[in-house]
Write a protein that holds these residues in place. Sequence first.
Motif, PDB file in Angstrom:
ATOM      1  N   UNK A   1     -13.575  -8.486  -1.166  1.00 46.55           N
ATOM      2  CA  UNK A   1     -14.232  -9.358  -2.222  1.00 46.55           C
ATOM      3  C   UNK A   1     -13.301 -10.191  -3.116  1.00 46.55           C
ATOM      4  N   UNK A   2     -13.294 -11.124  -3.426  1.00 44.05           N
ATOM      5  CA  UNK A   2     -12.517 -11.787  -4.297  1.00 44.05           C
ATOM      6  C   UNK A   2     -11.140 -12.405  -3.798  1.00 44.05           C
ATOM      7  N   UNK A   3     -10.285 -12.605  -4.552  1.00 45.85           N
ATOM      8  CA  UNK A   3      -9.012 -13.239  -4.086  1.00 45.85           C
ATOM      9  C   UNK A   3      -7.897 -12.081  -3.916  1.00 45.85           C
ATOM     10  N   UNK A   4      -6.729 -12.403  -3.530  1.00 49.40           N
ATOM     11  CA  UNK A   4      -5.733 -11.350  -3.259  1.00 49.40           C
ATOM     12  C   UNK A   4      -5.388 -10.564  -4.251  1.00 49.40           C
ATOM     13  N   UNK A   5      -5.125 -11.046  -5.225  1.00 52.35           N
ATOM     14  CA  UNK A   5      -4.650 -10.072  -6.540  1.00 52.35           C
ATOM     15  C   UNK A   5      -5.522  -9.401  -7.340  1.00 52.35           C
TER      16      UNK A   5
ATOM     17  N   UNK B   1      -2.934  -4.323  -5.650  1.00 50.49           N
ATOM     18  CA  UNK B   1      -2.102  -3.315  -6.227  1.00 50.49           C
ATOM     19  C   UNK B   1      -1.749  -2.352  -5.592  1.00 50.49           C
ATOM     20  N   UNK B   2      -2.351  -1.668  -4.660  1.00 47.49           N
ATOM     21  CA  UNK B   2      -2.093  -0.375  -3.900  1.00 47.49           C
ATOM     22  C   UNK B   2      -1.155  -0.712  -3.008  1.00 47.49           C
ATOM     23  N   UNK B   3      -0.889  -2.093  -2.697  1.00 46.41           N
ATOM     24  CA  UNK B   3       0.422  -2.611  -1.957  1.00 46.41           C
ATOM     25  C   UNK B   3       1.703  -2.813  -2.632  1.00 46.41           C
ATOM     26  N   UNK B   4       1.269  -3.474  -3.611  1.00 50.98           N
ATOM     27  CA  UNK B   4       2.616  -3.872  -4.372  1.00 50.98           C
ATOM     28  C   UNK B   4       2.939  -3.302  -5.676  1.00 50.98           C
ATOM     29  N   UNK B   5       2.142  -2.068  -6.186  1.00 55.37           N
ATOM     30  CA  UNK B   5       2.319  -1.602  -7.486  1.00 55.37           C
ATOM     31  C   UNK B   5       2.197  -0.053  -7.172  1.00 55.37           C
ATOM     32  N   UNK B   6       0.901   0.687  -7.754  1.00 56.65           N
ATOM     33  CA  UNK B   6       0.771   2.032  -7.558  1.00 56.65           C
ATOM     34  C   UNK B   6      -0.368   1.968  -6.941  1.00 56.65           C
ATOM     35  N   UNK B   7      -0.720   3.129  -6.016  1.00 54.39           N
ATOM     36  CA  UNK B   7      -2.086   3.216  -5.430  1.00 54.39           C
ATOM     37  C   UNK B   7      -3.082   3.460  -5.876  1.00 54.39           C
TER      38      UNK B   7
ATOM     39  N   UNK C   1       6.649  -7.303  -1.294  1.00 51.46           N
ATOM     40  CA  UNK C   1       5.974  -8.749  -1.543  1.00 51.46           C
ATOM     41  C   UNK C   1       6.793 -10.054  -1.106  1.00 51.46           C
ATOM     42  N   UNK C   2       6.068 -10.744  -0.537  1.00 53.28           N
ATOM     43  CA  UNK C   2       6.646 -11.775  -0.165  1.00 53.28           C
ATOM     44  C   UNK C   2       7.659 -12.177   1.104  1.00 53.28           C
ATOM     45  N   UNK C   3       7.818 -10.823   1.416  1.00 56.37           N
ATOM     46  CA  UNK C   3       8.529 -10.640   2.650  1.00 56.37           C
ATOM     47  C   UNK C   3       7.613 -10.030   3.817  1.00 56.37           C
ATOM     48  N   UNK C   4       7.246  -9.034   3.455  1.00 58.48           N
ATOM     49  CA  UNK C   4       6.327  -7.857   4.497  1.00 58.48           C
ATOM     50  C   UNK C   4       6.983  -6.650   4.808  1.00 58.48           C
ATOM     51  N   UNK C   5       6.675  -6.055   5.733  1.00 57.35           N
ATOM     52  CA  UNK C   5       7.105  -4.778   5.837  1.00 57.35           C
ATOM     53  C   UNK C   5       8.614  -4.941   6.603  1.00 57.35           C
TER      54      UNK C   5
END
Length: 141
Positions: A12-16, A37-43, A89-93
């Motif tokens: 639900x909602x946008x990405x961020x 945020x669980x991907x790019x910051x803290x879980x 972020x912006x690159x991937x795995x």
Amino acid sequence: MATVRTARTAWQGNLVAGQGEVTFASSGIGTFPVSWPARSEEPNGKTSPEELIAGAHSACFSMALSHGLTGAGTPPTKLDVQADVTFQPGVGITGIVLSVEGRVEGLDEAGFVKAAEDAKANCPVSKALAGTTITLNAKLV
């Protein structure tokens, strides 16, 4: 016979600012929250696609290594496997590090490392992730 496993995500909602829930439908083991945020910051109690990949990879590698060692006549007493998946972020795995400590009677360090390298190359999840750099740290304990 081929098997199919199913997971579903309701988002639900946008990405961020949005959030979702991943449900493991095949096993029924549960539903887990997921967010950007669980991907790019803290879980903060939520999971991410990268953590789910890490779980799949560590489990698959453990099974492949156990099978290979047993087939060679040196079944493991214990394997402790960790998979670290790096997401930029912006690159991937950008990489995966598999670390394994094993207790295997009748096998030396070189034999264990060779078996671990073979498992890394041949586990189905490693093969599925072939576009990613996968490194290995293996040692007997």
